[in-house]
Scaffold this motif. Structure first.
Motif, PDB file in Angstrom:
ATOM      1  N   ALA A  62     -58.507 -10.232-100.081  1.00  0.00           N
ATOM      2  CA  ALA A  62     -58.181  -9.737-101.421  1.00  0.00           C
ATOM      3  C   ALA A  62     -56.787 -10.182-101.840  1.00  0.00           C
ATOM      4  O   ALA A  62     -56.550 -10.537-102.997  1.00  0.00           O
ATOM      5  N   LEU A  63     -55.877 -10.183-100.875  1.00  0.00           N
ATOM      6  CA  LEU A  63     -54.490 -10.535-101.202  1.00  0.00           C
ATOM      7  C   LEU A  63     -54.348 -12.010-101.554  1.00  0.00           C
ATOM      8  O   LEU A  63     -53.638 -12.367-102.488  1.00  0.00           O
ATOM      9  N   ASN A  64     -55.023 -12.882-100.813  1.00  0.00           N
ATOM     10  CA  ASN A  64     -54.741 -14.309-100.947  1.00  0.00           C
ATOM     11  C   ASN A  64     -55.746 -15.114-101.759  1.00  0.00           C
ATOM     12  O   ASN A  64     -55.416 -16.190-102.249  1.00  0.00           O
ATOM     13  N   ILE A  65     -56.990 -14.638-101.873  1.00  0.00           N
ATOM     14  CA  ILE A  65     -57.987 -15.500-102.524  1.00  0.00           C
ATOM     15  C   ILE A  65     -57.679 -15.681-104.012  1.00  0.00           C
ATOM     16  O   ILE A  65     -57.967 -16.726-104.592  1.00  0.00           O
ATOM     17  N   ARG A  66     -57.036 -14.672-104.627  1.00  0.00           N
ATOM     18  CA  ARG A  66     -56.665 -14.800-106.035  1.00  0.00           C
ATOM     19  C   ARG A  66     -55.713 -15.983-106.244  1.00  0.00           C
ATOM     20  O   ARG A  66     -55.818 -16.716-107.224  1.00  0.00           O
ATOM     21  N   GLU A  67     -54.793 -16.153-105.296  1.00  0.00           N
ATOM     22  CA  GLU A  67     -53.815 -17.229-105.423  1.00  0.00           C
ATOM     23  C   GLU A  67     -54.502 -18.595-105.342  1.00  0.00           C
ATOM     24  O   GLU A  67     -54.228 -19.492-106.145  1.00  0.00           O
ATOM     25  N   TYR A  68     -55.421 -18.747-104.376  1.00  0.00           N
ATOM     26  CA  TYR A  68     -56.085 -20.050-104.243  1.00  0.00           C
ATOM     27  C   TYR A  68     -57.055 -20.308-105.385  1.00  0.00           C
ATOM     28  O   TYR A  68     -57.318 -21.466-105.731  1.00  0.00           O
ATOM     29  N   ALA A  69     -57.573 -19.240-105.979  1.00  0.00           N
ATOM     30  CA  ALA A  69     -58.451 -19.421-107.139  1.00  0.00           C
ATOM     31  C   ALA A  69     -57.678 -19.960-108.343  1.00  0.00           C
ATOM     32  O   ALA A  69     -58.264 -20.562-109.249  1.00  0.00           O
ATOM     33  N   GLU A  70     -56.363 -19.752-108.348  1.00  0.00           N
ATOM     34  CA  GLU A  70     -55.569 -20.211-109.490  1.00  0.00           C
ATOM     35  C   GLU A  70     -55.545 -21.731-109.627  1.00  0.00           C
ATOM     36  O   GLU A  70     -55.230 -22.256-110.692  1.00  0.00           O
ATOM     37  N   ALA A  71     -55.906 -22.457-108.545  1.00  0.00           N
ATOM     38  CA  ALA A  71     -56.001 -23.914-108.637  1.00  0.00           C
ATOM     39  C   ALA A  71     -57.146 -24.333-109.555  1.00  0.00           C
ATOM     40  O   ALA A  71     -57.179 -25.464-110.042  1.00  0.00           O
ATOM     41  N   TYR A  72     -58.091 -23.428-109.786  1.00  0.00           N
ATOM     42  CA  TYR A  72     -59.210 -23.708-110.688  1.00  0.00           C
ATOM     43  C   TYR A  72     -58.971 -22.960-111.991  1.00  0.00           C
ATOM     44  O   TYR A  72     -58.757 -21.743-111.966  1.00  0.00           O
ATOM     45  N   ASP A  73     -59.003 -23.645-113.105  1.00  0.00           N
ATOM     46  CA  ASP A  73     -58.706 -22.932-114.354  1.00  0.00           C
ATOM     47  C   ASP A  73     -59.950 -22.411-115.062  1.00  0.00           C
ATOM     48  O   ASP A  73     -59.842 -21.773-116.102  1.00  0.00           O
ATOM     49  N   HIS A  74     -61.148 -22.639-114.498  1.00  0.00           N
ATOM     50  CA  HIS A  74     -62.360 -22.160-115.183  1.00  0.00           C
ATOM     51  C   HIS A  74     -62.928 -20.870-114.587  1.00  0.00           C
ATOM     52  O   HIS A  74     -63.952 -20.394-115.023  1.00  0.00           O
ATOM     53  N   PHE A  75     -62.259 -20.313-113.576  1.00  0.00           N
ATOM     54  CA  PHE A  75     -62.673 -18.994-113.107  1.00  0.00           C
ATOM     55  C   PHE A  75     -61.488 -18.271-112.489  1.00  0.00           C
ATOM     56  O   PHE A  75     -60.486 -18.908-112.121  1.00  0.00           O
ATOM     57  N   GLU A  76     -61.584 -16.937-112.386  1.00  0.00           N
ATOM     58  CA  GLU A  76     -60.565 -16.144-111.716  1.00  0.00           C
ATOM     59  C   GLU A  76     -61.247 -14.988-110.996  1.00  0.00           C
ATOM     60  O   GLU A  76     -62.361 -14.583-111.344  1.00  0.00           O
ATOM     61  N   VAL A  77     -60.587 -14.445-109.983  1.00  0.00           N
ATOM     62  CA  VAL A  77     -61.183 -13.408-109.155  1.00  0.00           C
ATOM     63  C   VAL A  77     -61.123 -12.058-109.862  1.00  0.00           C
ATOM     64  O   VAL A  77     -60.078 -11.662-110.379  1.00  0.00           O
ATOM     65  N   ILE A  78     -62.255 -11.361-109.885  1.00  0.00           N
ATOM     66  CA  ILE A  78     -62.292  -9.978-110.380  1.00  0.00           C
ATOM     67  C   ILE A  78     -62.247  -9.002-109.208  1.00  0.00           C
ATOM     68  O   ILE A  78     -61.504  -8.030-109.229  1.00  0.00           O
ATOM     69  N   ASP A  79     -63.022  -9.274-108.175  1.00  0.00           N
ATOM     70  CA  ASP A  79     -63.101  -8.321-107.063  1.00  0.00           C
ATOM     71  C   ASP A  79     -63.624  -8.990-105.803  1.00  0.00           C
ATOM     72  O   ASP A  79     -64.435  -9.909-105.869  1.00  0.00           O
ATOM     73  N   LEU A  80     -63.145  -8.511-104.664  1.00  0.00           N
ATOM     74  CA  LEU A  80     -63.685  -8.890-103.364  1.00  0.00           C
ATOM     75  C   LEU A  80     -63.842  -7.605-102.568  1.00  0.00           C
ATOM     76  O   LEU A  80     -62.871  -6.876-102.368  1.00  0.00           O
ATOM     77  N   SER A  81     -65.083  -7.297-102.160  1.00  0.00           N
ATOM     78  CA  SER A  81     -65.349  -6.029-101.475  1.00  0.00           C
ATOM     79  C   SER A  81     -66.320  -6.234-100.318  1.00  0.00           C
ATOM     80  O   SER A  81     -67.197  -7.100-100.387  1.00  0.00           O
ATOM     81  N   PRO A  82     -66.181  -5.418 -99.272  1.00  0.00           N
ATOM     82  CA  PRO A  82     -67.103  -5.531 -98.143  1.00  0.00           C
ATOM     83  C   PRO A  82     -68.496  -5.027 -98.490  1.00  0.00           C
ATOM     84  O   PRO A  82     -68.682  -4.235 -99.410  1.00  0.00           O
ATOM     85  N   MET A  83     -69.485  -5.484 -97.711  1.00  0.00           N
ATOM     86  CA  MET A  83     -70.851  -4.963 -97.809  1.00  0.00           C
ATOM     87  C   MET A  83     -70.981  -3.766 -96.870  1.00  0.00           C
ATOM     88  O   MET A  83     -70.478  -3.799 -95.745  1.00  0.00           O
ATOM     89  N   GLY A  84     -71.722  -2.757 -97.310  1.00  0.00           N
ATOM     90  CA  GLY A  84     -71.938  -1.591 -96.461  1.00  0.00           C
ATOM     91  C   GLY A  84     -72.651  -1.909 -95.154  1.00  0.00           C
ATOM     92  O   GLY A  84     -72.510  -1.186 -94.168  1.00  0.00           O
ATOM     93  N   CYS A  85     -73.393  -3.010 -95.131  1.00  0.00           N
ATOM     94  CA  CYS A  85     -74.132  -3.419 -93.924  1.00  0.00           C
ATOM     95  C   CYS A  85     -73.261  -4.149 -92.916  1.00  0.00           C
ATOM     96  O   CYS A  85     -73.752  -4.564 -91.857  1.00  0.00           O
ATOM     97  N   GLN A  86     -71.974  -4.343 -93.219  1.00  0.00           N
ATOM     98  CA  GLN A  86     -70.995  -4.901 -92.281  1.00  0.00           C
ATOM     99  C   GLN A  86     -71.213  -6.378 -91.948  1.00  0.00           C
ATOM    100  O   GLN A  86     -70.667  -6.865 -90.957  1.00  0.00           O
ATOM    101  N   THR A  87     -71.995  -7.090 -92.774  1.00  0.00           N
ATOM    102  CA  THR A  87     -72.225  -8.505 -92.446  1.00  0.00           C
ATOM    103  C   THR A  87     -71.497  -9.483 -93.363  1.00  0.00           C
ATOM    104  O   THR A  87     -71.564 -10.700 -93.128  1.00  0.00           O
ATOM    105  N   GLY A  88     -70.814  -8.991 -94.390  1.00  0.00           N
ATOM    106  CA  GLY A  88     -70.126  -9.917 -95.272  1.00  0.00           C
ATOM    107  C   GLY A  88     -69.401  -9.229 -96.405  1.00  0.00           C
ATOM    108  O   GLY A  88     -69.133  -8.016 -96.332  1.00  0.00           O
ATOM    109  N   PHE A  89     -69.106 -10.006 -97.443  1.00  0.00           N
ATOM    110  CA  PHE A  89     -68.343  -9.532 -98.591  1.00  0.00           C
ATOM    111  C   PHE A  89     -68.995 -10.040 -99.874  1.00  0.00           C
ATOM    112  O   PHE A  89     -69.660 -11.073 -99.865  1.00  0.00           O
ATOM    113  N   TYR A  90     -68.793  -9.310-100.954  1.00  0.00           N
ATOM    114  CA  TYR A  90     -69.160  -9.816-102.271  1.00  0.00           C
ATOM    115  C   TYR A  90     -67.893 -10.208-103.012  1.00  0.00           C
ATOM    116  O   TYR A  90     -66.910  -9.455-103.022  1.00  0.00           O
ATOM    117  N   LEU A  91     -67.940 -11.380-103.623  1.00  0.00           N
ATOM    118  CA  LEU A  91     -66.839 -11.867-104.449  1.00  0.00           C
ATOM    119  C   LEU A  91     -67.350 -11.960-105.882  1.00  0.00           C
ATOM    120  O   LEU A  91     -68.388 -12.564-106.134  1.00  0.00           O
TER     121      LEU A  91
END
Ligand SMILES: [Zn+2]
Ligand SMILES: [Zn+2]
Lengths: 157, 157
Positions: A62-91
């Motif tokens: 959550a802390l760093n992906i917003r910064e790397y997304a700034e290299a792309y000007d056609h999208f930006e991060v709204i949210d990054l959260s874990p899955m309740g099933c403990q197997t991954g994340f939603y971006l």
């Protein structure tokens, strides 16, 4: 997305983690769009991340992906959260991003995460459960992801 | 939101769970907006929900909150995801919602959840870790929330 839960319609028995998958789009306003991505680290119903690992990865991503997304000007991060099933994340991003672009910013974010010798914002002021972290095991999962071939990460099945 | 992590700027030592808090807004397209809400069930750094409870609540909330949101035509649900710190969930909506409206749809969703005698979509096909559920303990947390005064849920501090 809208009035159904996209993940309940994914056949979790046939996916091959780790992968990045486009998990839905939703129109916002007259010309906006949000895209949702399934960042799957662990194989569903076979393995999972522990709560301290999930929590540490949530902080570092959550802390760093917003910064790397700034290299792309056609999208930006709204949210990054874990899955309740403990197997991954939603971006969730504002704009139309490609899976390959998400893999690119995630790789940069994970490489940056490996450089940390502490968990950022893991204080009782900044965090809801400051003890629940495991930086070393989180780095094991980050290295596991980074050892994948970028093209393989685009293959979901 | 944008290039910072809003939750790292919240002083978790002074909030009083349970509560619903507006946690950020982000413009999408030329006239769209997304709102993010902090649905805090457990007191930060004091108590937390277990992984099976979080996972069961994620299923019940994600499945039903979209339906109750349909009673409001000025916003719709984009995502509902657990917090890595195990104390609550983030709800992201398309449109401008009021805290009182979110409390309203959450109350209806939790009441609907209490009616279940099984966890929906808790199969290996539909879920990433089908064993990781605890409906009874999830109902205890749902009842805890529903026992709150609606006005108290709007008070964050
Ligand atoms: Zn935290
Ligand atoms: Zn699940």
């Amino acid at each position: 997305m809208s009035a159904r839960v996209e993940s309940f319609e994914l056949d979790h028995t046939i996916v091959k983690a780790p992968y990045v998958r486009q998990a839905g789009t939703q129109k916002v306003g007259s010309d906006g769009i949000v895209h949702k991505f399934d960042l799957r680290f662990a194989q569903p119903n076979v393995t999972n991340m522990t709560p301290p690992v999930i929590h540490t990865l949530e902080h570092l991503l959550a802390l760093n992906i917003r910064e790397y997304a700034e290299a792309y000007d056609h999208f930006e991060v709204i949210d990054l959260s874990p899955m309740g099933c403990q197997t991954g994340f939603y971006l969730i991003v504002n704009g139309s991003a490609e899976v390959s672009e998400i893999i690119d910013i995630l790789e940069k974010t994970l490489n940056a995460g490996l450089e940390y010798d502490y968990v950022p914002a893991a204080t009782e002021e900044q965090c809801g459960q400051a003890r629940l972290h495991d930086l070393e095991e989180a780095k094991t999962w980050m290295r596991y992801w980074l050892n994948q071939n970028q093209k393989d990460l685009e293959e979901v099945y």
